[in-house]
Design a protein around this motif. Structure first.
Motif, PDB file in Angstrom:
ATOM      1  N   ILE A   1       0.850  -1.199   0.000  1.00 24.16           N
ATOM      2  CA  ILE A   1       0.000   0.000   0.000  1.00 24.16           C
ATOM      3  C   ILE A   1       0.879   1.240   0.000  1.00 24.16           C
ATOM      4  O   ILE A   1       0.646   2.198  -0.749  1.00 24.16           O
ATOM      5  CB  ILE A   1      -0.935  -0.004   1.232  1.00 24.16           C
ATOM      6  CG1 ILE A   1      -1.914  -1.183   1.158  1.00 24.16           C
ATOM      7  CG2 ILE A   1      -1.703   1.316   1.332  1.00 24.16           C
ATOM      8  CD1 ILE A   1      -2.731  -1.400   2.418  1.00 24.16           C
ATOM      9  N   SER A   2       1.920   1.224   0.820  1.00 26.13           N
ATOM     10  CA  SER A   2       2.872   2.331   0.864  1.00 26.13           C
ATOM     11  C   SER A   2       3.554   2.508  -0.482  1.00 26.13           C
ATOM     12  O   SER A   2       3.757   3.632  -0.959  1.00 26.13           O
ATOM     13  CB  SER A   2       3.924   2.070   1.950  1.00 26.13           C
ATOM     14  OG  SER A   2       4.959   3.029   1.905  1.00 26.13           O
ATOM     15  N   GLU A   3       3.891   1.372  -1.112  1.00 27.23           N
ATOM     16  CA  GLU A   3       4.548   1.412  -2.422  1.00 27.23           C
ATOM     17  C   GLU A   3       3.664   2.121  -3.448  1.00 27.23           C
ATOM     18  O   GLU A   3       4.139   2.969  -4.220  1.00 27.23           O
ATOM     19  CB  GLU A   3       4.847  -0.019  -2.863  1.00 27.23           C
ATOM     20  CG  GLU A   3       5.527  -0.132  -4.206  1.00 27.23           C
ATOM     21  CD  GLU A   3       5.582  -1.573  -4.696  1.00 27.23           C
ATOM     22  OE1 GLU A   3       5.611  -1.767  -5.925  1.00 27.23           O
ATOM     23  OE2 GLU A   3       5.584  -2.488  -3.849  1.00 27.23           O
ATOM     24  N   ALA A   4       2.378   1.793  -3.456  1.00 30.69           N
ATOM     25  CA  ALA A   4       1.450   2.402  -4.417  1.00 30.69           C
ATOM     26  C   ALA A   4       1.373   3.909  -4.228  1.00 30.69           C
ATOM     27  O   ALA A   4       1.320   4.676  -5.195  1.00 30.69           O
ATOM     28  CB  ALA A   4       0.069   1.772  -4.270  1.00 30.69           C
ATOM     29  N   LEU A   5       1.373   4.351  -2.967  1.00 32.91           N
ATOM     30  CA  LEU A   5       1.281   5.788  -2.682  1.00 32.91           C
ATOM     31  C   LEU A   5       2.587   6.516  -3.010  1.00 32.91           C
ATOM     32  O   LEU A   5       2.574   7.644  -3.512  1.00 32.91           O
ATOM     33  CB  LEU A   5       0.918   6.001  -1.209  1.00 32.91           C
ATOM     34  CG  LEU A   5      -0.457   5.469  -0.778  1.00 32.91           C
ATOM     35  CD1 LEU A   5      -0.644   5.620   0.728  1.00 32.91           C
ATOM     36  CD2 LEU A   5      -1.572   6.200  -1.523  1.00 32.91           C
TER      37      LEU A   5
ATOM     38  N   ASP B   1      10.392   2.106  -4.057  1.00 32.00           N
ATOM     39  CA  ASP B   1      10.064   2.962  -5.203  1.00 32.00           C
ATOM     40  C   ASP B   1      11.126   4.013  -5.495  1.00 32.00           C
ATOM     41  O   ASP B   1      11.459   4.258  -6.651  1.00 32.00           O
ATOM     42  CB  ASP B   1       8.718   3.656  -4.974  1.00 32.00           C
ATOM     43  CG  ASP B   1       7.543   2.719  -5.171  1.00 32.00           C
ATOM     44  OD1 ASP B   1       7.695   1.749  -5.931  1.00 32.00           O
ATOM     45  OD2 ASP B   1       6.485   2.939  -4.561  1.00 32.00           O
ATOM     46  N   PHE B   2      11.632   4.663  -4.441  1.00 35.77           N
ATOM     47  CA  PHE B   2      12.595   5.731  -4.663  1.00 35.77           C
ATOM     48  C   PHE B   2      13.881   5.197  -5.272  1.00 35.77           C
ATOM     49  O   PHE B   2      14.664   5.940  -5.856  1.00 35.77           O
ATOM     50  CB  PHE B   2      12.896   6.470  -3.357  1.00 35.77           C
ATOM     51  CG  PHE B   2      11.869   7.519  -3.009  1.00 35.77           C
ATOM     52  CD1 PHE B   2      10.523   7.305  -3.252  1.00 35.77           C
ATOM     53  CD2 PHE B   2      12.245   8.727  -2.437  1.00 35.77           C
ATOM     54  CE1 PHE B   2       9.567   8.267  -2.942  1.00 35.77           C
ATOM     55  CE2 PHE B   2      11.302   9.690  -2.118  1.00 35.77           C
ATOM     56  CZ  PHE B   2       9.954   9.465  -2.369  1.00 35.77           C
TER      57      PHE B   2
ATOM     58  N   CYS C   1       6.840  -1.311   7.450  1.00 39.12           N
ATOM     59  CA  CYS C   1       6.066  -1.477   6.220  1.00 39.12           C
ATOM     60  C   CYS C   1       5.821  -0.140   5.520  1.00 39.12           C
ATOM     61  O   CYS C   1       5.823  -0.068   4.283  1.00 39.12           O
ATOM     62  CB  CYS C   1       4.735  -2.149   6.543  1.00 39.12           C
ATOM     63  SG  CYS C   1       4.901  -3.869   7.094  1.00 39.12           S
ATOM     64  N   ILE C   2       5.642   0.916   6.291  1.00 38.30           N
ATOM     65  CA  ILE C   2       5.405   2.242   5.703  1.00 38.30           C
ATOM     66  C   ILE C   2       6.646   2.744   4.971  1.00 38.30           C
ATOM     67  O   ILE C   2       6.551   3.259   3.847  1.00 38.30           O
ATOM     68  CB  ILE C   2       4.963   3.245   6.790  1.00 38.30           C
ATOM     69  CG1 ILE C   2       3.556   2.889   7.294  1.00 38.30           C
ATOM     70  CG2 ILE C   2       4.993   4.678   6.250  1.00 38.30           C
ATOM     71  CD1 ILE C   2       3.104   3.704   8.482  1.00 38.30           C
ATOM     72  N   VAL C   3       7.839   2.595   5.565  1.00 38.93           N
ATOM     73  CA  VAL C   3       9.055   3.099   4.920  1.00 38.93           C
ATOM     74  C   VAL C   3       9.451   2.238   3.719  1.00 38.93           C
ATOM     75  O   VAL C   3      10.252   2.668   2.888  1.00 38.93           O
ATOM     76  CB  VAL C   3      10.248   3.180   5.900  1.00 38.93           C
ATOM     77  CG1 VAL C   3       9.938   4.116   7.055  1.00 38.93           C
ATOM     78  CG2 VAL C   3      10.669   1.803   6.408  1.00 38.93           C
TER      79      VAL C   3
END
Length: 437
Positions: free
Chosen positions: A287-291, A348-349, A340-342
């Protein structure tokens, strides 16, 4: 049906196939007597990524339309994955596999035909969008995000789905028959592959274009290796491989790590929501990846490639470090959630911004080959070496006991975190990109 919706559905199924087993396979491998080989199962994905996408790319360029080749690859991958499920079914619930070498062979063949489909699905989408006069820059990102959604949905499904005594039901409660712990995860993946195979043959045609005067080295993408003559690009690719070593570590071991707390003597920890729903918890990463995909243009424009890559590297430090200090009970589970958030920034970065950097810095004649080289260095060489090294570390500090991979997990995560920190500091010191326009 709207064309963009059709392509979004293709992407949804593409990554749903992967999400069914990628983050929870380790739990079943432990039960099947292959717990000490978890790193190899993830390394295989890196090994086949070195040559299979290139080979299938050549076939898609010259002989078979990409959307059809995508379907054929999924047919083969799905068939072999169903073979893995069948072997688990024959062995029986909670039993070791009797023929481990055949199981590994079936899995390897399935992955060998799946990994090229990621590039083939992109090629099909880009070609169909262009053929219908649509803007790939504007229209493709929302289509691709549906792929991440598909990955997340199947993670949630296998986390909750149960097949027990001939009955199917869904639950968040503790149940050893959940698909995330059994061979049923391979059944879900295999069936979705077959469904996508059939769907691909309903997509619009992507007619082949005859290319004149293309050399064998260009066809194989070998001309991209001349980029290593540029010291700046050589340094970038070396660090890409080093950071690529982090990519599959948590895919392979986050699930068994969080699930291992079910074997804790502390009832509050063993019965916690997180310990019994590891796949659901780790889906926060996707979910974090998508955002985070949506944030990349802003950060690249504002800070440049070096700062964005450093943010990714330090995010990996925190990704591993938070796992090292957390546990499934409150307040320790907050550390798992932060990890999980980081992950979105860590993944992605690095992957997406790195691909953009390569596209900006390379001549048009080698752009496609350079992207292939970037993928080979990260998801091929880097991920393979990193996963095998991580496997040695985990096997040194941990062992399978009563169906759980238990031991000094804190030491493992801190070693991984220290490695990411060394890479980040080294990158900050030695990498100096020229200002891009």
């Amino acid at each position: 049906m709207n064309l963009k919706i059709r392509l979004a559905l293709m992407n949804f199924l593409e990554f749903a196939v992967w999400g069914a087993y990628l983050t929870c396979m380790g739990n079943y491998l432990g039960v099947a007597g292959l717990g000490d080989k978890i790193s190899w199962f993830y390394a295989i994905q890196g090994i086949v990524s070195i040559f299979m996408p290139t080979l299938m790319g050549i076939i898609a360029d010259k002989y078979i339309q990409p959307q059809r080749l995508l379907g054929l690859c999924h047919l083969v991958a799905g068939a072999f994955m169903l073979g893995c499920w069948w072997m688990g079914l024959q062995a029986g619930f909670g039993q070791e596999l009797t023929d481990k070498s055949t199981f590994i062979t079936l899995y390897t063949l399935s992955v060998a035909f799946f990994m090229p489909t990621i590039a083939l699905s992109n090629t099909s989408a880009f070609t169909i969008l262009k053929n219908n006069g649509l803007d790939t820059v504007k229209d493709f990102p929302p289509i691709r995000v549906l792929g991440t959604v598909g990955f997340i949905i199947t993670m949630w499904f296998v986390n909750c789905a149960v097949w027990e005594n001939g009955s199917f039901f869904m639950t968040l409660a503790d149940n050893s028959h959940k698909f995330q712990y059994t061979y049923m995860q391979f059944f879900v993946s295999g069936i979705l592959s077959i469904v996508l195979c059939l769907y691909c043959f309903t997509l619009p045609e992507c007619k082949l274009e005859k290319k004149q005067g293309v050399s064998l080295s260009e066809t194989l993408g070998l001309n991209a290796f001349k980029l290593f003559k540029n010291s700046r690009m050589a340094m970038f690719f070396v660090f890409s491989a080093l950071l690529g070593m982090c990519l599959q570590v948590t895919n392979g071991y986050a699930g068994p790590f969080i699930t291992s707390f079910k074997g804790s003597s502390d009832i509050a920890v063993a019965s916690s929501f997180a310990a019994n729903n590891a796949t659901l918890l780790t889906s926060i990463s996707q979910i974090s990846e998508a955002l985070c995909i949506l944030m990349i243009p802003f950060f690249l424009k504002r800070y440049g490639i070096k700062i964005v890559m450093l943010m990714s590297m330090f995010a990996w430090v925190f990704r591993f470090g938070f796992f090292g200090i957390g546990n499934p009970a409150m307040p320790g589970v907050i550390m798992f959630i932060l990890s999980c958030i980081v992950y979105g920034v860590a993944f992605d970065f690095f992957n997406v911004s790195g691909g953009i950097f390569v596209d900006q810095e390379c001549e048009p004649s080698v752009k496609a080959s350079a992207q292939g080289l970037f993928m080979m260095m990260t998801n091929g060489v880097g991920a393979t070496v990193g996963t095998l090294a991580a496997g040695e570390i985990v096997n040194h500090y941990c062992s399978w006991e009563n169906g759980f991979l238990q031991g000094d997990w804190t030491a493992c995560w801190f070693i991984f975190s220290a490695f990411a920190l060394i890479v980040a500091v080294s990158f900050a010191i030695v990498f100096h990109p020229e200002k891009t326009h």
